[in-house]
Design a protein around this motif. Structure first.
Motif, PDB file in Angstrom:
ATOM      1  N   ALA A 164       0.832  -1.215   0.000  1.00 35.93           N
ATOM      2  CA  ALA A 164       0.000   0.000   0.000  1.00 35.93           C
ATOM      3  C   ALA A 164       0.859   1.255   0.000  1.00 35.93           C
ATOM      4  CB  ALA A 164      -0.934  -0.004   1.206  1.00 35.93           C
ATOM      5  N   ALA A 165       1.950   1.233   0.763  1.00 35.04           N
ATOM      6  CA  ALA A 165       2.834   2.404   0.810  1.00 35.04           C
ATOM      7  C   ALA A 165       3.410   2.722  -0.566  1.00 35.04           C
ATOM      8  CB  ALA A 165       3.957   2.171   1.824  1.00 35.04           C
ATOM      9  N   ILE A 166       3.629   1.697  -1.359  1.00 29.57           N
ATOM     10  CA  ILE A 166       4.157   1.906  -2.711  1.00 29.57           C
ATOM     11  C   ILE A 166       3.055   2.384  -3.659  1.00 29.57           C
ATOM     12  CG2 ILE A 166       5.103   0.739  -4.746  1.00 29.57           C
ATOM     13  CD1 ILE A 166       6.587  -1.149  -2.742  1.00 29.57           C
ATOM     14  N   ARG A 224     -14.725  11.552   6.726  1.00 24.28           N
ATOM     15  CA  ARG A 224     -13.967  10.345   6.393  1.00 24.28           C
ATOM     16  C   ARG A 224     -12.597  10.373   7.061  1.00 24.28           C
ATOM     17  NH1 ARG A 224     -13.822  10.473   0.186  1.00 24.28           N
ATOM     18  NH2 ARG A 224     -12.573   8.599   0.490  1.00 24.28           N
ATOM     19  N   HIS A 225     -11.948  11.512   6.990  1.00 24.85           N
ATOM     20  CA  HIS A 225     -10.622  11.675   7.578  1.00 24.85           C
ATOM     21  C   HIS A 225     -10.656  11.362   9.076  1.00 24.85           C
ATOM     22  CE1 HIS A 225      -7.076  13.955   9.023  1.00 24.85           C
ATOM     23  NE2 HIS A 225      -6.547  13.492   7.898  1.00 24.85           N
ATOM     24  N   GLU A 226     -11.634  11.908   9.782  1.00 29.58           N
ATOM     25  CA  GLU A 226     -11.753  11.655  11.224  1.00 29.58           C
ATOM     26  C   GLU A 226     -12.010  10.177  11.521  1.00 29.58           C
ATOM     27  OE1 GLU A 226     -11.071  13.725  13.773  1.00 29.58           O
ATOM     28  OE2 GLU A 226     -10.432  15.093  12.179  1.00 29.58           O
ATOM     29  N   ARG A 227     -12.846   9.555  10.724  1.00 25.86           N
ATOM     30  CA  ARG A 227     -13.117   8.126  10.906  1.00 25.86           C
ATOM     31  C   ARG A 227     -11.840   7.297  10.731  1.00 25.86           C
ATOM     32  NH1 ARG A 227     -18.539   8.082   7.156  1.00 25.86           N
ATOM     33  NH2 ARG A 227     -19.950   8.964   8.724  1.00 25.86           N
ATOM     34  N   LEU A 228     -11.033   7.657   9.733  1.00 29.47           N
ATOM     35  CA  LEU A 228      -9.814   6.907   9.456  1.00 29.47           C
ATOM     36  C   LEU A 228      -8.767   7.128  10.535  1.00 29.47           C
ATOM     37  CD1 LEU A 228      -9.749   7.460   5.609  1.00 29.47           C
ATOM     38  CD2 LEU A 228     -10.459   5.401   6.850  1.00 29.47           C
ATOM     39  N   GLU A 244      -1.618   9.912   8.719  1.00 27.67           N
ATOM     40  CA  GLU A 244      -1.984  10.945   7.736  1.00 27.67           C
ATOM     41  C   GLU A 244      -1.564  10.582   6.304  1.00 27.67           C
ATOM     42  OE1 GLU A 244      -3.731  13.743   8.046  1.00 27.67           O
ATOM     43  OE2 GLU A 244      -3.993  13.679  10.212  1.00 27.67           O
ATOM     44  N   ALA A 245      -0.331  10.091   6.150  1.00 30.64           N
ATOM     45  CA  ALA A 245       0.162   9.780   4.800  1.00 30.64           C
ATOM     46  C   ALA A 245      -0.690   8.688   4.153  1.00 30.64           C
ATOM     47  CB  ALA A 245       1.627   9.361   4.856  1.00 30.64           C
ATOM     48  N   ARG A 260      -4.567   7.029   0.148  1.00 27.97           N
ATOM     49  CA  ARG A 260      -5.721   6.206  -0.231  1.00 27.97           C
ATOM     50  C   ARG A 260      -6.875   7.070  -0.738  1.00 27.97           C
ATOM     51  NH1 ARG A 260      -5.721   0.655   2.103  1.00 27.97           N
ATOM     52  NH2 ARG A 260      -3.672   0.393   3.017  1.00 27.97           N
ATOM     53  N   MET A 261      -7.142   8.187  -0.067  1.00 26.38           N
ATOM     54  CA  MET A 261      -8.233   9.054  -0.507  1.00 26.38           C
ATOM     55  C   MET A 261      -7.934   9.651  -1.881  1.00 26.38           C
ATOM     56  SD  MET A 261      -9.473  10.815   3.082  1.00 26.38           S
ATOM     57  CE  MET A 261     -10.835  11.739   2.390  1.00 26.38           C
ATOM     58  N   ARG A 262      -6.682  10.010  -2.126  1.00 27.17           N
ATOM     59  CA  ARG A 262      -6.288  10.579  -3.408  1.00 27.17           C
ATOM     60  C   ARG A 262      -6.439   9.564  -4.533  1.00 27.17           C
ATOM     61  NH1 ARG A 262      -2.323  10.050  -6.583  1.00 27.17           N
ATOM     62  NH2 ARG A 262      -1.095   8.783  -5.180  1.00 27.17           N
ATOM     63  N   ALA A 263      -6.195   8.286  -4.231  1.00 25.48           N
ATOM     64  CA  ALA A 263      -6.240   7.238  -5.251  1.00 25.48           C
ATOM     65  C   ALA A 263      -7.663   6.810  -5.605  1.00 25.48           C
ATOM     66  CB  ALA A 263      -5.447   6.018  -4.772  1.00 25.48           C
TER      67      ALA A 263
END
Length: 190
Positions: free
Chosen positions: A68-70, A132-136, A143-144, A149-152
């Motif tokens: 996932a990091a990649i 969504r951010h708060e839930r995650l 944060e990264a 994931r949200m950007r993708a």
């Protein structure tokens, strides 16, 4: 038979929606679980993924966090991974959904892809980015990872354009349950 695809961005609440549907008698298939299966050592995509990114293999298993990091920081790498995993996921989904004979069948898919044919009702679950951010964050994601994931993933606008029905999940669980029950009633299975 009512057949529904539920999609939405990470943290939108699509799993909560499918859980509510399951409580109403739906058989639920999670595409994410199939995605994990195809990455197992005996899975259809393991050899290709391990060969492409050997650094993500630990003790003869793919470390999904490393992978996932990649891929969530590199669009080309994500596209390459999807080209390896999506055909296997599509085949397994088709196989599993043929075996289910219930009045209500739901497939939860985290991305907007045509894994199933056009006869399925498409439901997109939305939630504002900050919700969504708060839930995650509450799930323990950093944060990264959240931003990658949200950007993708597809935007709410793209999901709304794709969907036959949209469920908003910015409110309470009770509001969400009411919205899901209303949707199922309108589709003839509520």
């Amino acid at each position: 038979m009512v057949r529904i695809i539920v999609s939405g961005g990470i943290g939108s609440g699509k799993s909560t929606v499918t859980s509510i549907m399951q409580d109403q008698g739906a058989a639920v298939v999670h595409a994410d679980e199939i995605g994990h299966m195809v990455l197992e050592p005996e899975g259809e995509a393991f050899t290709d993924v391990a060969g492409t990114w050997p650094s993500v293999v630990t003790d003869n298993a793919i470390d999904r966090r490393k992978l996932a990091a990649i891929v969530f920081s590199d669009d080309a790498a994500l596209a390459e991974l999807e080209s390896m995993t999506h055909p296997a996921i599509r085949r397994k989904l088709a196989e599993l959904t043929r075996l289910v004979h219930t009045n209500l069948l739901v497939v939860e898919i985290p991305i907007l892809r045509d894994f199933l044919n056009s006869s399925w009702t498409k439901v997109f679950v939305t939630a504002e980015s900050h919700v969504r951010h708060e839930r995650l964050l509450a799930r323990g994601m950093d944060e990264a990872d959240i931003h990658g994931r949200m950007r993708a993933q597809a935007t709410n606008a793209a999901g709304i354009a794709w969907a036959d029905f949209v469920i908003s999940n910015d409110g309470s669980l009770e509001e969400l349950e009411t919205e899901v029950h209303a949707l199922l009633s309108s589709l003839g299975d509520g």
